[in-house]
Design a protein around this motif. Structure first.
Motif, PDB file in Angstrom:
ATOM      1  N   MET A   1       0.847  -1.196   0.000  1.00 31.18           N
ATOM      2  CA  MET A   1       0.000   0.000   0.000  1.00 31.18           C
ATOM      3  C   MET A   1       0.876   1.238   0.000  1.00 31.18           C
ATOM      4  O   MET A   1       1.910   1.297   0.673  1.00 31.18           O
ATOM      5  CB  MET A   1      -0.924   0.001   1.222  1.00 31.18           C
ATOM      6  CG  MET A   1      -1.777   1.254   1.347  1.00 31.18           C
ATOM      7  SD  MET A   1      -2.875   1.267   2.777  1.00 31.18           S
ATOM      8  CE  MET A   1      -4.102   0.076   2.266  1.00 31.18           C
ATOM      9  N   MET A   2       0.458   2.247  -0.799  1.00 31.71           N
ATOM     10  CA  MET A   2       1.201   3.500  -0.802  1.00 31.71           C
ATOM     11  C   MET A   2       1.103   4.153   0.565  1.00 31.71           C
ATOM     12  O   MET A   2       0.181   3.902   1.341  1.00 31.71           O
ATOM     13  CB  MET A   2       0.624   4.448  -1.858  1.00 31.71           C
ATOM     14  CG  MET A   2      -0.778   4.944  -1.565  1.00 31.71           C
ATOM     15  SD  MET A   2      -1.393   6.148  -2.768  1.00 31.71           S
ATOM     16  CE  MET A   2      -0.482   7.602  -2.269  1.00 31.71           C
ATOM     17  N   GLU A   3       2.096   4.970   0.892  1.00 31.70           N
ATOM     18  CA  GLU A   3       2.046   5.696   2.155  1.00 31.70           C
ATOM     19  C   GLU A   3       0.978   6.777   2.050  1.00 31.70           C
ATOM     20  O   GLU A   3       1.046   7.665   1.204  1.00 31.70           O
ATOM     21  CB  GLU A   3       3.403   6.327   2.459  1.00 31.70           C
ATOM     22  CG  GLU A   3       3.437   7.019   3.803  1.00 31.70           C
ATOM     23  CD  GLU A   3       4.812   7.568   4.135  1.00 31.70           C
ATOM     24  OE1 GLU A   3       4.927   8.309   5.119  1.00 31.70           O
ATOM     25  OE2 GLU A   3       5.768   7.244   3.390  1.00 31.70           O
ATOM     26  N   VAL A 299     -16.212  -2.458  -2.744  1.00 33.49           N
ATOM     27  CA  VAL A 299     -15.044  -1.580  -2.831  1.00 33.49           C
ATOM     28  C   VAL A 299     -14.834  -0.935  -1.469  1.00 33.49           C
ATOM     29  O   VAL A 299     -15.668  -0.152  -1.010  1.00 33.49           O
ATOM     30  CB  VAL A 299     -15.223  -0.509  -3.919  1.00 33.49           C
ATOM     31  CG1 VAL A 299     -14.000   0.392  -3.988  1.00 33.49           C
ATOM     32  CG2 VAL A 299     -15.470  -1.174  -5.274  1.00 33.49           C
ATOM     33  N   GLU A 300     -13.750  -1.292  -0.836  1.00 37.14           N
ATOM     34  CA  GLU A 300     -13.486  -0.794   0.507  1.00 37.14           C
ATOM     35  C   GLU A 300     -12.916   0.619   0.466  1.00 37.14           C
ATOM     36  O   GLU A 300     -12.440   1.096  -0.575  1.00 37.14           O
ATOM     37  CB  GLU A 300     -12.532  -1.740   1.239  1.00 37.14           C
ATOM     38  CG  GLU A 300     -13.131  -3.137   1.443  1.00 37.14           C
ATOM     39  CD  GLU A 300     -12.170  -4.094   2.131  1.00 37.14           C
ATOM     40  OE1 GLU A 300     -10.966  -3.759   2.225  1.00 37.14           O
ATOM     41  OE2 GLU A 300     -12.621  -5.168   2.568  1.00 37.14           O
ATOM     42  N   LYS A 301     -12.945   1.246   1.603  1.00 35.24           N
ATOM     43  CA  LYS A 301     -12.581   2.653   1.770  1.00 35.24           C
ATOM     44  C   LYS A 301     -11.241   3.017   1.126  1.00 35.24           C
ATOM     45  O   LYS A 301     -11.142   3.997   0.385  1.00 35.24           O
ATOM     46  CB  LYS A 301     -12.555   2.966   3.266  1.00 35.24           C
ATOM     47  CG  LYS A 301     -11.859   4.240   3.679  1.00 35.24           C
ATOM     48  CD  LYS A 301     -11.793   4.351   5.190  1.00 35.24           C
ATOM     49  CE  LYS A 301     -10.823   5.433   5.630  1.00 35.24           C
ATOM     50  NZ  LYS A 301     -10.750   5.544   7.105  1.00 35.24           N
ATOM     51  N   LEU A 302     -10.224   2.239   1.367  1.00 33.06           N
ATOM     52  CA  LEU A 302      -8.880   2.589   0.903  1.00 33.06           C
ATOM     53  C   LEU A 302      -8.387   1.687  -0.230  1.00 33.06           C
ATOM     54  O   LEU A 302      -7.188   1.649  -0.519  1.00 33.06           O
ATOM     55  CB  LEU A 302      -7.894   2.541   2.073  1.00 33.06           C
ATOM     56  CG  LEU A 302      -8.192   3.515   3.222  1.00 33.06           C
ATOM     57  CD1 LEU A 302      -7.192   3.318   4.358  1.00 33.06           C
ATOM     58  CD2 LEU A 302      -8.167   4.965   2.743  1.00 33.06           C
ATOM     59  N   ALA A 303      -9.304   0.998  -0.892  1.00 36.03           N
ATOM     60  CA  ALA A 303      -8.923   0.089  -1.981  1.00 36.03           C
ATOM     61  C   ALA A 303      -8.046   0.755  -3.039  1.00 36.03           C
ATOM     62  O   ALA A 303      -7.085   0.153  -3.521  1.00 36.03           O
ATOM     63  CB  ALA A 303     -10.171  -0.503  -2.625  1.00 36.03           C
ATOM     64  N   PRO A 304      -8.318   2.010  -3.443  1.00 34.47           N
ATOM     65  CA  PRO A 304      -7.501   2.610  -4.502  1.00 34.47           C
ATOM     66  C   PRO A 304      -6.058   2.902  -4.107  1.00 34.47           C
ATOM     67  O   PRO A 304      -5.224   3.145  -4.975  1.00 34.47           O
ATOM     68  CB  PRO A 304      -8.234   3.936  -4.799  1.00 34.47           C
ATOM     69  CG  PRO A 304      -9.604   3.756  -4.254  1.00 34.47           C
ATOM     70  CD  PRO A 304      -9.437   2.875  -3.070  1.00 34.47           C
ATOM     71  N   GLU A 339     -17.532   1.948  -0.367  1.00 37.50           N
ATOM     72  CA  GLU A 339     -17.218   2.949   0.649  1.00 37.50           C
ATOM     73  C   GLU A 339     -15.960   3.715   0.216  1.00 37.50           C
ATOM     74  O   GLU A 339     -15.208   4.219   1.031  1.00 37.50           O
ATOM     75  CB  GLU A 339     -17.038   2.316   2.023  1.00 37.50           C
ATOM     76  CG  GLU A 339     -16.034   1.184   2.092  1.00 37.50           C
ATOM     77  CD  GLU A 339     -15.990   0.515   3.460  1.00 37.50           C
ATOM     78  OE1 GLU A 339     -14.866   0.213   3.932  1.00 37.50           O
ATOM     79  OE2 GLU A 339     -17.061   0.294   4.055  1.00 37.50           O
ATOM     80  N   ILE A 340     -15.759   3.781  -1.097  1.00 37.12           N
ATOM     81  CA  ILE A 340     -14.582   4.439  -1.646  1.00 37.12           C
ATOM     82  C   ILE A 340     -14.427   5.842  -1.055  1.00 37.12           C
ATOM     83  O   ILE A 340     -15.394   6.593  -0.934  1.00 37.12           O
ATOM     84  CB  ILE A 340     -14.656   4.489  -3.185  1.00 37.12           C
ATOM     85  CG1 ILE A 340     -13.315   4.939  -3.775  1.00 37.12           C
ATOM     86  CG2 ILE A 340     -15.791   5.370  -3.674  1.00 37.12           C
ATOM     87  CD1 ILE A 340     -13.236   4.807  -5.295  1.00 37.12           C
ATOM     88  N   TYR A 341     -13.204   6.158  -0.686  1.00 36.65           N
ATOM     89  CA  TYR A 341     -12.897   7.439  -0.057  1.00 36.65           C
ATOM     90  C   TYR A 341     -11.942   8.187  -0.986  1.00 36.65           C
ATOM     91  O   TYR A 341     -10.791   7.798  -1.163  1.00 36.65           O
ATOM     92  CB  TYR A 341     -12.252   7.193   1.303  1.00 36.65           C
ATOM     93  CG  TYR A 341     -12.135   8.390   2.207  1.00 36.65           C
ATOM     94  CD1 TYR A 341     -12.728   9.615   1.907  1.00 36.65           C
ATOM     95  CD2 TYR A 341     -11.438   8.285   3.408  1.00 36.65           C
ATOM     96  CE1 TYR A 341     -12.627  10.693   2.769  1.00 36.65           C
ATOM     97  CE2 TYR A 341     -11.330   9.354   4.284  1.00 36.65           C
ATOM     98  CZ  TYR A 341     -11.930  10.552   3.958  1.00 36.65           C
ATOM     99  OH  TYR A 341     -11.817  11.627   4.816  1.00 36.65           O
ATOM    100  N   ILE A 342     -12.439   9.237  -1.596  1.00 40.00           N
ATOM    101  CA  ILE A 342     -11.640   9.996  -2.562  1.00 40.00           C
ATOM    102  C   ILE A 342     -11.159  11.277  -1.893  1.00 40.00           C
ATOM    103  O   ILE A 342     -11.976  12.129  -1.524  1.00 40.00           O
ATOM    104  CB  ILE A 342     -12.460  10.299  -3.822  1.00 40.00           C
ATOM    105  CG1 ILE A 342     -12.850   8.984  -4.519  1.00 40.00           C
ATOM    106  CG2 ILE A 342     -11.685  11.203  -4.773  1.00 40.00           C
ATOM    107  CD1 ILE A 342     -13.731   9.167  -5.751  1.00 40.00           C
TER     108      ILE A 342
END
Length: 404
Positions: A1-3, A299-304, A339-342
């Motif tokens: 995962m990216m920081e 799609v979870e909150k921090l998936a991207p 719950e995607i968080y942009i």
């Protein structure tokens, strides 16, 4: 995962005087102001001029969810008033099924005067549905989770008909007023179809049949998808680091035609943040399918953000994977949850333009705008709107943000 970045929510605040919050909509929807931002330049128009700002090669995505009268009141025999606000169905769990379910269904709710509602106490209301008397009964099943069971005798009556008769429009809390009869119409888009939202996709409130007809005449393609907006959209970000916010989950539905449209070379313009979150979510679902062909559409909150610097699939590869899954399953539409968080740092994969209102300080929606416009551009846009007497929030004016 990216920081993940540390995003101080204090950096996403701005002064919003109460008098700048639109308590009521304009008499004519498309007479609202429209702030246009494109490649750093700002212009001021009226919403009915939107077709003049498009080239005719755009696909506009509309969220066709329909707001339900989610605020219900029941009076105890002692006279005490209990308020039940519908949040999400638990049995059946799918919004679409719950709307047309019969007696015995359950909902997670927010309950006013919860302490005064005793366990085992059944509250009831007499309703008149097309000349027929119906008794709606509710019982608190789980106090901690605020889960309520709804019952009535006429099993052939779907739940949606009862709440249409019993409920009040769930206008946003920041309006600081009681819902009125006219809100049942004005807090609803002219193209709403799929019952289940407890908040309106407010960017769409500016559209009129005349504007839609003009878009059709000039060759713009219109696509409808569904995201049932939850009350979580109003939940303020209280965490000092905005990334730590507990993001809400919402149910979404896309059709095969939606996905095929995304794969074209037309510009994708979303009407509202809910449409944007839906399209960006389907991209990430496609990424998951390419890794696991049996992945569920969640799609979870921090998936991207889990991929860091890794190269991710193209839009056509990811969306193509979803289409393949649908074809293998014989589906014309697909349902999931997101719950995607942009927030700033997000790379947009599908959307080129966004039509949206002006959002609350310190909200997840404002973080989305900051991500889409880049840097501190959101501050410049909002200051421009403030200086030009724009009306803010759900019943306020609109903006058209185009990145290319």
């Amino acid at each position: 995962m990216m920081e993940l970045p540390k995003l101080a929510i204090a950096d996403f605040q701005y002064p919003l005087p109460d008098e700048r919050i639109a308590k009521y909509p304009l008499p004519v929807r498309d007479q609202s102001k429209l702030l246009v931002w494109q490649n750093g330049a700002v212009a001021h128009r009226r919403f009915f001029e939107l077709p003049d700002l498009l080239e005719g090669n755009e696909i506009l995505f509309f969220n066709n969810t329909r707001v339900i009268p989610a605020r219900l009141y029941f009076r105890k025999e002692t006279g005490g008033l209990i308020e039940v606000f519908l949040l999400s169905p638990s049995e059946p769990a799918l919004v679409e099924q719950a709307m047309y379910a019969g007696p015995g269904l359950r909902w997670h709710c927010t309950i006013g005067n919860l302490k005064r509602w005793k366990d085992g106490q059944i509250l009831h209301r007499e309703l008149n549905l097309n000349g027929q008397q119906v008794e709606l009964r509710i019982e608190l099943i789980d106090r901690e989770r605020q889960e309520v069971r709804f019952d009535w005798d006429q099993a052939d009556l779907p739940f949606v008909q009862l709440i249409e008769a019993a409920g009040n429009s769930p206008i946003p809390p920041y309006l600081n007023r009681q819902a009125e009869e006219r809100d049942k119409d004005t807090y609803q888009t002219v193209y709403s179809k799929k019952e289940g939202a407890v908040a309106a996709p407010t960017a769409g409130l500016h559209f009129t049949p005349e504007v839609l007809s003009q878009l059709d005449a000039m060759g713009c393609r219109r696509e409808e998808l569904t995201l049932h907006v939850s009350a979580g959209t109003f939940r303020p970000v209280k965490a000092e680091n905005a990334v730590d916010h507990d993001m809400h989950s919402e149910q979404i539905i896309l059709t095969k035609a939606n996905l095929e449209a995304i794969l074209g070379d037309q510009r994708v313009v979303c009407v509202g943040t809910t449409s944007m979150r839906t399209l960006e979510s389907v991209y990430w679902y496609g990424v998951h399918l390419l890794e696991d062909p049996n992945a569920e559409f969640v799609v979870e909150k921090l998936a991207p953000y889990q991929y860091g610097a890794r190269v991710t699939p193209s839009r056509s590869e990811a969306v193509g994977a979803v289409l393949k899954r649908m074809e293998q399953s014989g589906l014309d539409r697909i349902q999931g949850s997101t719950e995607i968080y942009i927030f700033p740092g997000y790379t947009f994969r599908v959307v080129d333009g966004l039509i949206t209102n002006f959002h609350q300080p310190g909200s997840t929606l404002l973080l989305l705008i900051a991500a889409f416009t880049g840097g501190n551009t959101w501050k410049e846009i909002y200051e421009e709107a403030m200086h030009n007497d724009y009306r803010f929030l759900s019943y306020g004016d609109s903006s058209f943000l185009l990145r290319q």
